[in-house]
Design an enzyme around this catalytic site. Structure first.
Site, mmCIF file in Angstrom:
data_model
loop_
_atom_site.group_PDB
_atom_site.id
_atom_site.type_symbol
_atom_site.label_atom_id
_atom_site.label_comp_id
_atom_site.label_asym_id
_atom_site.label_seq_id
_atom_site.Cartn_x
_atom_site.Cartn_y
_atom_site.Cartn_z
ATOM 1 N N LYS A 1 75.673 -4.180 66.528
ATOM 2 C CA LYS A 1 74.660 -3.722 65.564
ATOM 3 C C LYS A 1 75.131 -2.425 64.891
ATOM 4 O O LYS A 1 74.971 -2.244 63.683
ATOM 5 C CB LYS A 1 73.318 -3.510 66.285
ATOM 6 C CG LYS A 1 72.665 -4.837 66.637
ATOM 7 C CD LYS A 1 71.572 -4.756 67.682
ATOM 8 C CE LYS A 1 71.166 -6.175 68.101
ATOM 9 N NZ LYS A 1 70.214 -6.226 69.198
ATOM 10 N N GLN B 1 66.886 -2.456 72.818
ATOM 11 C CA GLN B 1 67.684 -3.602 73.263
ATOM 12 C C GLN B 1 67.087 -4.195 74.539
ATOM 13 O O GLN B 1 66.856 -3.482 75.512
ATOM 14 C CB GLN B 1 69.142 -3.148 73.498
ATOM 15 C CG GLN B 1 70.081 -4.277 73.840
ATOM 16 C CD GLN B 1 70.215 -5.305 72.707
ATOM 17 O OE1 GLN B 1 70.370 -4.965 71.540
ATOM 18 N NE2 GLN B 1 70.118 -6.582 73.056
ATOM 19 N N ASP C 1 62.975 -5.801 64.721
ATOM 20 C CA ASP C 1 63.172 -7.059 65.448
ATOM 21 C C ASP C 1 62.046 -8.058 65.148
ATOM 22 O O ASP C 1 62.173 -9.238 65.439
ATOM 23 C CB ASP C 1 63.178 -6.781 66.966
ATOM 24 C CG ASP C 1 64.586 -6.863 67.544
ATOM 25 O OD1 ASP C 1 65.456 -7.469 66.895
ATOM 26 O OD2 ASP C 1 64.797 -6.334 68.656
#
Ligand code: NAP
Length: 285
Positions: free
Chosen positions: A53, A97, A120
Site C-alpha cells: 500500500k 490493517q 476500506d
C-alpha cells in the site's frame, strides 16, 4: 482458450491516470492526499500488504504515513490513535490493517474510524450506504472486481452471476454490486448443497472461497467468465495461487483472471481511488 483479463494492466492504467490527477489536485488544494495506515504487530502477510500500500501511494504521489505499533498495544491506545487521526485535518484516509491481535475487537476499531476517512469501506455507515444505494465508500476488492469486468467489456446485466463466498469483505458486497448492475445473483457458501450444479449454470463465477484451486473445470460451463479472488499458497509448490484451478478451468472459460496479477493489483488501486475520493470530499467541504 480463455482471454486472460489482466488486473495488473488495468491497475497500471488507473494508477497513471491518478498520478496526473494528484499533480493537478495538489496545485489546486495546496497539499497532497494523505493516507495513514496502522499496522499492529509483525504478521508477515500484514507487513507485506502494508508495504504494498505504501509503494502504491509513492507511485501515485499520495502521502503515506504508516504507524507501526507492537502486538501488545491496548484496544484503548489504538482507539485513541484513531480518534486523533479522525480529528486531524491533514489526514484524508485511515486504514487499520487486519487481522488485529485477539485482545482487540476489530468491529470496535472499524466503527471508530470516521466514515468519511474509512478508505476500506468497512464502517457500518459505508456498508449500509452500499446496501441502500446511497453515496459512500465502496470496499476495494468488490469495487476492483466490477472494474475488471468492465475493463474486459463483459456484460453484467441480465447475466447469472454465482458468487462463491459470503464474507463481509468480498462475497456479500460484490453480490450487491452485481445486483445493482442488474445481474441475477446466486450466493453460495459452505452449506450450499450441490455447489457444482449451481456454478454450472453461471455466466459469471466469482470465486472468493479462500481454498487453493477449489473451482475445477467440472464446476464451470463452457464460455463462463471466471473471476478468481482467492489468495492462497499451493501446498505442494508453496507458490501463490487462487481459488480457481487455472490450468483446469482456463480451457472452458471465455474470460478468466489469474493469481497473481488479477484482482489483487486492483484491490490496492481501488484503495488509492478511495483515498482520492475521501481527499476530494474533504477538500470540497
Ligand atoms: P472468508 O471470510 O474466509 O470467506 C470464505 C467464504 O467461502 C465463506 O463465505 C465460506 O462459507 C465460503 N466457503 C468456504 N468453504 C466453502 C465450500 N466448500 N463451498 C462453498 N463455499 C465455501 O474469506 P474472504 O475474506 O471472503 O476471502 C476469500 C478469498 O479471497 C481468500 O483467499 C482471500 O485471501 C482472498 N482475498 C483476496 C483479496 C484480493 O485483494 N485479491 C482481498 C480479500 C480477500 P461460510 O460463510 O458458510 O463459512
Amino acid at each position: 482458450m480463455a482471454i486472460v483479463i489482466s488486473g495488473k494492466e488495468l491497475a497500471t492504467i488507473r494508477r497513471n491516470k491518478m498520478k496526473e490527477e494528484v499533480i493537478e489536485f495538489a496545485k489546486k488544494y495546496s497539499r497532497l492526499p494523505h493516507l495513514v495506515v496502522i499496522l499492529v504487530g509483525d504478521n508477515p502477510a500484514s507487513v507485506s500488504y502494508v508495504t504494498g500500500k505504501g509503494k502504491a501511494c509513492e507511485e501515485i504521489g499520495i502521502k503515506n504515513t504508516t504507524i507501526k505499533k507492537p502486538e501488545n498495544i491496548t484496544e484503548k491506545e489504538l482507539l485513541e490513535i484513531i480518534d486523533e487521526l479522525n480529528n486531524d485535518s491533514t489526514v484524508d484516509g485511515i486504514l487499520v490493517q487486519l487481522p488485529l491481535p485477539k485482545h482487540i475487537n476489530p468491529d470496535l476499531v472499524i466503527n471508530s474510524i470516521t466514515p468519511a476517512k474509512d478508505v476500506d469501506g468497512f464502517h457500518p455507515f459505508n456498508v449500509a450506504s452500499l446496501y441502500l444505494k446511497q453515496p459512500g465508500i465502496v470496499s476495494c476488492t468488490p469495487k476492483g472486481i466490477i472494474e475488471v469486468l468492465d475493463f474486459a467489456n463483459i456484460q453484467i446485466e441480465g447475466k447469472h452471476a454465482v458468487v462463491i463466498g459470503r464474507s463481509n469483505i468480498v462475497g456479500m458486497p460484490v453480490s450487491k454490486l452485481l445486483l445493482d448492475r442488474n445481474a441475477t445473483v446466486t450466493i453460495c457458501h459452505s452449506r450450499t448443497k450441490n455447489l457444482a450444479e449451481i456454478t454450472k449454470t453461471a455466466d459469471i463465477i466469482i470465486a472468493a472461497v479462500g481454498k487453493a484451486k477449489f473451482v475445477k473445470a467440472d464446476m464451470v460451463r463452457d464460455g463462463a467468465v471466471v473471476i478468481d479472488v482467492g489468495v492462497n499458497r499451493d501446498e505442494t509448490t508453496g507458490k501463490l495461487c487462487g481459488d480457481v484451478d487455472f490450468k483446469d478451468v482456463e480451457p472452458k472459460a471465455s474470460y478468466i483472471t489469474k493469481v497473481p496479477g488479477g484482482i489483487g493489483p486492483m484491490t490496492i488501486t481501488c484503495l488509492m481511488e478511495n483515498t482520492l475520493e475521501c481527499y476530494l470530499k474533504h477538500m470540497e467541504e
